[in-house]
Every structure is written in structure tokens, then in C-alpha cells.
Design a protein around this motif. Sequence first.
Motif: not given
Length: 124
Positions: A56-57, A62-63, A118-119, A123-124
Amino acid sequence: MADSLPLCPECSSEHAYEMGALLVCPMCGHEWSPAEADAASADADADASAGDAAVVKDSVGNVLTDGDSVVVTTSIKVKGSQGIKAGTKVRGIRLIDPVNGHDIDCKVDGFGPMLLKSSVVKKV
């Protein structure tokens, strides 16, 4: 002629036949080379042996993994409330099998438990 020909990659028909160097599906008209079919089956076998874990990106590639912290990148309308504004931080996400395109289970402060796509996160 081979004992068993591969299924059509387009429509999964079992009625494929050889025509010269190509395989042809009479159901959908798709033509492909046997080398492509062998490469596709090798890729499928490699994916199956990898444990069937889907990657999942986030919106920038980013993964994501369980427990990550993310930031919502676009404002999200929520039925019956003001919605979630862009820039809202969400901690401790949990990845799930997609449900209507939503593959993140989390708890958003001020809203409670929620499913996100996820779109629309980064990611922090």
C-alpha cells in the motif's frame, strides 16, 4: 501443438489456439506470444510465493505499514459534520483489505474510527 495452452490474459477463455508464433483467443480476439504468457505465469508464481502481501502506497509513493503516522492531503467531506481538513495528522494507522477502495483503518481525533483511502494521505 502443446497439450494445454494458457488461458487468455484478457478474458480468461480456455479456447486459445496457436496461429504461427502467436496464441489467439477466438472469444475476444486477443493475440499474444507464448513468451509473454510464460513471463506472466512466472510473475504470478513469484507474487504468490511472496506471501500475497499487497503493498500500500500513499499519494506520493511512500510505502505504508501498520502503525505509521500520516497527514491528510486533501479535505474530505464527512456526512453529518464539517469534514476532515487537509493537514490533519492521523497516528497509528492499520492497513486492511480494501473495502470500496478504502485500505486504511484509523481513528481520527474529533471524528472517531474511520476508513481512509491511501491516495488521500501522505506518510509523515
